[in-house]
Design an enzyme around this catalytic site. Sequence first.
Site, PDB file in Angstrom:
ATOM      1  N   GLY A 143      -5.580  -8.106  -0.475  1.00 60.45           N
ATOM      2  CA  GLY A 143      -4.963  -8.465  -1.750  1.00 60.45           C
ATOM      3  C   GLY A 143      -5.537  -9.761  -2.272  1.00 60.45           C
ATOM      4  N   GLY A 144      -4.714 -10.540  -2.933  1.00 63.44           N
ATOM      5  CA  GLY A 144      -5.206 -11.796  -3.499  1.00 63.44           C
ATOM      6  C   GLY A 144      -5.164 -12.955  -2.515  1.00 63.44           C
TER       7      GLY A 144
ATOM      8  CD  GLN B  85      -1.757  12.291  14.891  1.00 66.13           C
ATOM      9  OE1 GLN B  85      -1.287  11.231  14.529  1.00 66.13           O
ATOM     10  NE2 GLN B  85      -2.862  12.324  15.588  1.00 66.13           N
TER      11      GLN B  85
ATOM     12  CD  GLU C 188      -6.756  10.288  11.554  1.00 66.91           C
ATOM     13  OE1 GLU C 188      -5.643  10.773  11.717  1.00 66.91           O
ATOM     14  OE2 GLU C 188      -7.038   9.512  10.621  1.00 66.91           O
TER      15      GLU C 188
ATOM     16  CG  ASP D 190      -4.598  13.959  12.248  1.00 65.30           C
ATOM     17  OD1 ASP D 190      -5.041  14.762  11.416  1.00 65.30           O
ATOM     18  OD2 ASP D 190      -5.103  13.815  13.366  1.00 65.30           O
TER      19      ASP D 190
END
Length: 425
Positions: free
Chosen positions: A257-258, A20, A143, A175
Amino acid sequence: MSTQNLPLKGIKIIDFTHVQAGPACTQLLAWFGADVIKLERPGAGDVTRSQLRDIPDADALYFTMLNSNKRGLTLDTKTPAGKEVLEKLIKESDVMVENFGPGALDRMGFSWEYIQQLNPKMILASVKGFSDGHHYEDLKVYENVAQCAGGSASTTGWWKGENSEPTISAAALGDSNTGMHLAIGILTAYIGRQQTGKGQKVAVSMQDAVLNLCRVKMRDQQRLERLGYLEEYPQYPHEMDAFKDKVTPRGGNAGGGGQPGWILKCKGWQTDPNAYIYFTVQGHAWEPICDAIGKPEWKTDPAYTTPKARQPHITEIFATIEDWLKDKTKFEAVDVLRKFDIPCAPVLSMKELLRDESLRKSGSIVEVQHPVRGSYYTVGSPIKFSDLKPQVTASPLLGQHTDEILGELGYSKDQIATMHAMKVV
Ligand code: COA
């Protein structure tokens, strides 16, 4: 191969890749016009041709979905005649991409030094599990191994309960993601070559490519070491023990995130495993959220007005939203929330994605005709251009273009017939 005047037209790529990671890279370049020659061992070819077959004797979807728009050449590069063909090809090509196990190309006699001798303009692009000189450089990698080595597994999943072990993502971070990084490297080296006249070796390790996508977790590790806690994680502030070893913990479905976020149940979740939405409590959208979910009093209650004040109540907030969701399907819920500008989306199943009209219309999912398997669906280019619409064509059958490519290299019909008889091609 399309009739459009595609931007990468004229770039010739030896696609010495399999499985892959490498094929995903070369397929992308083929979509954009490169002449990609998939080089495979005679008789067998890429292992994915026969892996997870859904139609007897037809190339598996695993192969067809990673090798579209390419030409197919079979060649035993361990025979003297096969080596000679590869040498000729190297002299006439711009790029060679490979993702064999460590040292395989050297053992075959095609070291980077030798490739440069044959063609100083050649760009050799490689995927390996670990980078050159790494203490694991000798390892073969697939993978999930890369996801574990690159920080994804240790930071994905649940932190408590029965299923709290490190978890693999379904997205091919090791991959296809590595292949996309490699494509950027190849194009950069190609532009560099226009300035210097020289090729170069480009390498991406799967560990590095995974780590590059896990950078927010490395951010968190450093914050944790400095502060002793991570305020946006679901463990804060009620399960502070999770931070005591100062190792970034798994955060379930928390936002990275925030903005706090979570996956919430919608109508029908008891029977439909995907009746959920992702809901984000974006700071400045707090008032619209309160209006949308029928909690206007939270807009002025000091226990809820700032992100810091809300964090101790975040589980309760999500439970309240879930209560609001219980008589709405995931699609109905998103239709309401979008009016309030709240970042959210339904959790879409593969069945839903495959039938999604918008994805079909944009070319992100395309139907392709294949000479053996008939029609099938595959992903189209996720990169959209204003002046270019890549057309996805079928993957080549094993050795489909062998004679054509050998002819282009100057071999006569008799020489080609001899190579067939000797099973070199
Ligand atoms: N003619 C003759 N020999 C060929 C050939 C051809 N056309 N194409 C491949 N081969 C040979 C290679 O020379 C090599 O032989 P050698 O081991 O005797 O030197 C062999 O076939 C392939 O070896 P390898 O790549 O190690 O295959 P594998 O099936 O044992 O391992 C991987 C598969 C994916 C684990 C390994 O290739 C790997 O670690 N690759 C790098 C990381 C990677 O890309 N992994 C993800 C793939 S999605």
